[in-house]
Design a protein around this motif. Structure first.
Motif, PDB file in Angstrom:
ATOM      1  N   THR A  24      -9.056  -4.740   1.684  1.00  0.00           N
ATOM      2  CA  THR A  24      -8.398  -6.216   1.945  1.00  0.00           C
ATOM      3  C   THR A  24      -7.781  -6.392   3.421  1.00  0.00           C
ATOM      4  OG1 THR A  24      -8.090  -6.668  -0.337  1.00  0.00           O
ATOM      5  CG2 THR A  24      -6.873  -8.245   1.111  1.00  0.00           C
ATOM      6  N   TYR A  69       0.924  -1.141  -0.132  1.00  0.00           N
ATOM      7  CA  TYR A  69      -0.103  -0.107   0.118  1.00  0.00           C
ATOM      8  C   TYR A  69       0.751   1.188   0.007  1.00  0.00           C
ATOM      9  CZ  TYR A  69      -4.021   3.204   1.257  1.00  0.00           C
ATOM     10  OH  TYR A  69      -4.812   4.021   1.282  1.00  0.00           O
ATOM     11  N   LEU A 108       3.132  10.066  -9.513  1.00  0.00           N
ATOM     12  CA  LEU A 108       2.296  10.473 -10.472  1.00  0.00           C
ATOM     13  C   LEU A 108       1.672  11.889 -10.578  1.00  0.00           C
ATOM     14  CD1 LEU A 108      -0.246   7.498 -11.549  1.00  0.00           C
ATOM     15  CD2 LEU A 108       1.365   9.052 -13.230  1.00  0.00           C
ATOM     16  N   HIS A 153      -6.720   4.375 -11.948  1.00  0.00           N
ATOM     17  CA  HIS A 153      -6.245   2.963 -11.738  1.00  0.00           C
ATOM     18  C   HIS A 153      -5.661   2.777 -10.552  1.00  0.00           C
ATOM     19  CE1 HIS A 153      -5.631  -1.110 -12.838  1.00  0.00           C
ATOM     20  NE2 HIS A 153      -4.469  -0.874 -12.688  1.00  0.00           N
ATOM     21  N   LEU A 154      -4.534   3.564 -10.087  1.00  0.00           N
ATOM     22  CA  LEU A 154      -3.842   3.465  -8.951  1.00  0.00           C
ATOM     23  C   LEU A 154      -4.809   3.462  -7.634  1.00  0.00           C
ATOM     24  CD1 LEU A 154      -0.437   5.087  -8.738  1.00  0.00           C
ATOM     25  CD2 LEU A 154      -1.115   2.692  -8.192  1.00  0.00           C
ATOM     26  N   ASP A 155      -5.648   4.427  -7.698  1.00  0.00           N
ATOM     27  CA  ASP A 155      -6.749   4.615  -6.637  1.00  0.00           C
ATOM     28  C   ASP A 155      -7.689   3.755  -6.294  1.00  0.00           C
ATOM     29  OD1 ASP A 155      -5.942   7.461  -5.975  1.00  0.00           O
ATOM     30  OD2 ASP A 155      -7.264   8.221  -7.287  1.00  0.00           O
ATOM     31  N   LEU A 158      -1.758   9.727 -18.022  1.00  0.00           N
ATOM     32  CA  LEU A 158      -1.317   9.868 -16.510  1.00  0.00           C
ATOM     33  C   LEU A 158      -2.740   9.772 -15.839  1.00  0.00           C
ATOM     34  CD1 LEU A 158       1.532  12.250 -16.794  1.00  0.00           C
ATOM     35  CD2 LEU A 158       1.769  10.082 -16.485  1.00  0.00           C
ATOM     36  N   MET A 159      -3.494  10.563 -16.298  1.00  0.00           N
ATOM     37  CA  MET A 159      -4.704  10.643 -15.192  1.00  0.00           C
ATOM     38  C   MET A 159      -5.340   9.141 -15.238  1.00  0.00           C
ATOM     39  SD  MET A 159      -7.085  13.981 -16.080  1.00  0.00           S
ATOM     40  CE  MET A 159      -8.114  12.983 -16.209  1.00  0.00           C
ATOM     41  N   LYS A 198      -3.840   6.273 -15.302  1.00  0.00           N
ATOM     42  CA  LYS A 198      -2.880   5.694 -14.489  1.00  0.00           C
ATOM     43  C   LYS A 198      -3.440   6.017 -13.015  1.00  0.00           C
ATOM     44  CE  LYS A 198       1.644   4.321 -16.130  1.00  0.00           C
ATOM     45  NZ  LYS A 198       2.872   4.314 -15.921  1.00  0.00           N
ATOM     46  N   ARG A 199      -3.651   7.130 -12.672  1.00  0.00           N
ATOM     47  CA  ARG A 199      -3.804   7.447 -11.298  1.00  0.00           C
ATOM     48  C   ARG A 199      -4.928   6.948 -11.048  1.00  0.00           C
ATOM     49  NH1 ARG A 199      -4.209  13.416  -9.010  1.00  0.00           N
ATOM     50  NH2 ARG A 199      -6.243  13.399 -10.085  1.00  0.00           N
ATOM     51  N   LEU A 241      -6.951   0.567  -7.115  1.00  0.00           N
ATOM     52  CA  LEU A 241      -6.149  -0.492  -6.606  1.00  0.00           C
ATOM     53  C   LEU A 241      -5.809  -0.299  -5.108  1.00  0.00           C
ATOM     54  CD1 LEU A 241      -2.707  -1.253  -8.876  1.00  0.00           C
ATOM     55  CD2 LEU A 241      -5.287  -2.258  -8.721  1.00  0.00           C
ATOM     56  N   MET A 242      -5.564   1.130  -4.581  1.00  0.00           N
ATOM     57  CA  MET A 242      -5.497   1.317  -3.211  1.00  0.00           C
ATOM     58  C   MET A 242      -6.600   1.340  -2.624  1.00  0.00           C
ATOM     59  SD  MET A 242      -2.897   4.790  -3.879  1.00  0.00           S
ATOM     60  CE  MET A 242      -3.038   5.005  -2.073  1.00  0.00           C
ATOM     61  N   THR A 254      -8.793  -1.191  -3.054  1.00  0.00           N
ATOM     62  CA  THR A 254      -9.097  -2.639  -2.809  1.00  0.00           C
ATOM     63  C   THR A 254      -8.121  -3.286  -1.861  1.00  0.00           C
ATOM     64  OG1 THR A 254      -9.458  -2.968  -5.328  1.00  0.00           O
ATOM     65  CG2 THR A 254      -8.903  -4.726  -4.180  1.00  0.00           C
ATOM     66  N   VAL A 255      -6.902  -2.594  -1.850  1.00  0.00           N
ATOM     67  CA  VAL A 255      -5.648  -3.057  -0.624  1.00  0.00           C
ATOM     68  C   VAL A 255      -6.227  -2.676   0.493  1.00  0.00           C
ATOM     69  CG1 VAL A 255      -3.451  -2.821   0.082  1.00  0.00           C
ATOM     70  CG2 VAL A 255      -4.047  -3.031  -2.508  1.00  0.00           C
ATOM     71  N   GLU A 256      -6.823  -1.383   0.640  1.00  0.00           N
ATOM     72  CA  GLU A 256      -7.520  -0.756   1.929  1.00  0.00           C
ATOM     73  C   GLU A 256      -8.354  -1.880   2.296  1.00  0.00           C
ATOM     74  OE1 GLU A 256      -7.816   3.630   3.149  1.00  0.00           O
ATOM     75  OE2 GLU A 256      -7.989   3.157   0.952  1.00  0.00           O
ATOM     76  N   MET A 282       2.179  14.920 -13.089  1.00  0.00           N
ATOM     77  CA  MET A 282       0.870  15.618 -14.045  1.00  0.00           C
ATOM     78  C   MET A 282       1.226  16.958 -13.693  1.00  0.00           C
ATOM     79  SD  MET A 282      -1.996  12.775 -12.811  1.00  0.00           S
ATOM     80  CE  MET A 282      -3.530  13.874 -13.558  1.00  0.00           C
TER      81      MET A 282
END
Lengths: 253, 253
Positions: free
Chosen positions: B104, A84, A94, B93-95, B87-88, B90-91, B97-98, B100-102, A98
């Motif tokens: 989990t 995380y 990122l 997407h990252l959000d 880039l947006m 990507k971000r 992921l984060m 989901t990790v949170e 940006m």
DNA sequence: ATAAACCTTTACGTTGGGTAAAGGTCAAGC
DNA sequence: GCTTGACCTTTACCCAACGTAAAGGTTTAT
């Protein structure tokens, strides 16, 4: 329920090659190999694969996934927390990217091309050399080698932060100059603020600041068309206006 | 000023290998090659390199950089805007992921205090109560008090292990649903697996499972926005997809 | 003159597989 | 029983963007 590679591939959404690769690196071994050499997967492997894909989706490397899956739950949680943090770092990286892109686009559209040095902290040597090539001769003639070398040395010795501050200040001056010019009065508060900031800016580069040298530079700005072009980028007539403001600021008029 | 590879490498901050590589792929050729075969770079190449590094820092691929640098300025701006969009994405997407990790981590950590039996019992009560509050009225209307009470009783009587299994299964369903949704086909193997697991999950709570009741529940999922919100958490449109998958699974379509 | 510091090319390693090629296996249809 | 096509196998080269030797030529300093 038993699956061959491509059957498992279909229900899991990955390719057969991927499964063979996971077998190869020891991430997911089939339950058994049949008499013809076919890989046979069972329910357990399906579940494991789901877990693997879960972590993979989180952009965890296969190697780390291997480690994680061999750890008890407690450590898995730790690994996730660790991951995380990595994701957070990625995001802040990122965000910076940006911001840079945004600024670049804005400056390209705004017609004020970004200074090379602003793009790269740490590219200082190159800048110094550029300055030398562009203005070196005139400045050396006017201020002598010692002054110029000292200035370059100061630039070279600057921290990245200072360097960036200096560039930011340069940009600010350009923007302020534009607004100050519109006051029409080089003695106006705004114009005097520009002058003050110009002094501040200059002191980043000059180890021995003097009013006289500053005033001399102001005159040179006007008489050298390369400087004129630079400061007139912000606003036409800006160079002369800047000189006038500087002379008032320096109380030499 | 002229530079050999490593000189240029030092002032630009990249490695010599990188410069040789850029030469090799034609991204940055030296100004000339001297009599000993050394690469010699001039001021122009320094400037070009600077630009290349600027784009590289923005995570543009070298191939794209080549394209960009061969384009006029206005197209470069366009390319930058395009890149900004990437880039947006990507971000965002990252959000995801984060998030989901949170989730989990939270659920894994939530599993630890459950080892405490008393707390665990309290937790179950809380779930039951929550379910009652959220869906009680509709479900009681549709399935009758008896069914619901029996269900609650079954939940209450569940062992700690079963309860945890049920929750894990519920989570797994959410994750699977997301991937299944991407197949676009409710009859796909992955979607049918989701359906099967949903049945399994339901049987933890329902003492008397029936296809008809399951199908009825599936319809209710779609028509009740609270259920919709729940299953759409995994993926937008997920609730309807789940219903379609269930109806096919239950062979009622 | 000799060593240290630079330069060159060639070539293999990295991640996570894609994409052949060459060949063995299996179920179906004739 | 034989062929056809759909599977399966292993081997092996390919991608990006270089890092890291290895083997050898050049320049510079002592």
């Amino acid at each position: 329920m038993e699956y061959t590679v491509n059957k498992l591939a279909k229900i899991s959404g990955v390719s057969g090659r991927t499964l063979r690769y996971y077998d190869q690196i020891g991430l997911l071994k089939p339950a058994r190999i049949n008499s013809s050499g076919y890989r046979i997967y069972g329910q357990k492997e399906v579940d494991l694969l789901q877990q693997i894909l879960f972590y993979r989706e989180l952009e965890v490397s296969l190697e780390e996934i291997m480690d994680i899956m061999n750890e008890p739950t407690y450590n898995q949680t730790k690994a996730l927390e660790n991951h995380y943090k990595k994701l957070m770092q990625k995001r802040s990286h990122l965000d910076k990217l940006m911001a840079t892109v945004e600024k670049t686009i804005a400056s390209k559209k705004g017609g004020i091309p970004m200074q090379d040095k602003e793009k790269f902290a740490g590219f200082k040597d190159k800048i110094i050399e550029e300055n030398e090539q562009k203005f070196g001769k005139e400045i050396r003639e006017k201020y002598g080698d010692e002054t110029v070398n000292a200035s370059n040395a100061k630039l070279r010795g600057m921290s990245e932060e200072d360097f960036k501050s200096m560039n930011d200040l340069g940009e600010e001056i350009m923007l302020l100059l534009e607004r100050a010019y519109k006051t029409g009065n080089p003695a106006s508060d705004l114009a005097q603020e520009v002058a003050a900031k110009h002094k501040q800016w200059l002191m980043y580069a000059w180890p021995n600041y003097s009013k006289e040298a500053h005033a001399g530079l102001a005159e040179m700005y006007v008489s050298d068309e390369r400087f004129t072009a630079y400061y007139d980028k912000a606003i036409k007539g800006g160079t002369e206006f800047l000189r006038d403001a500087l002379l008032i600021f320096l109380d030499m008029k």
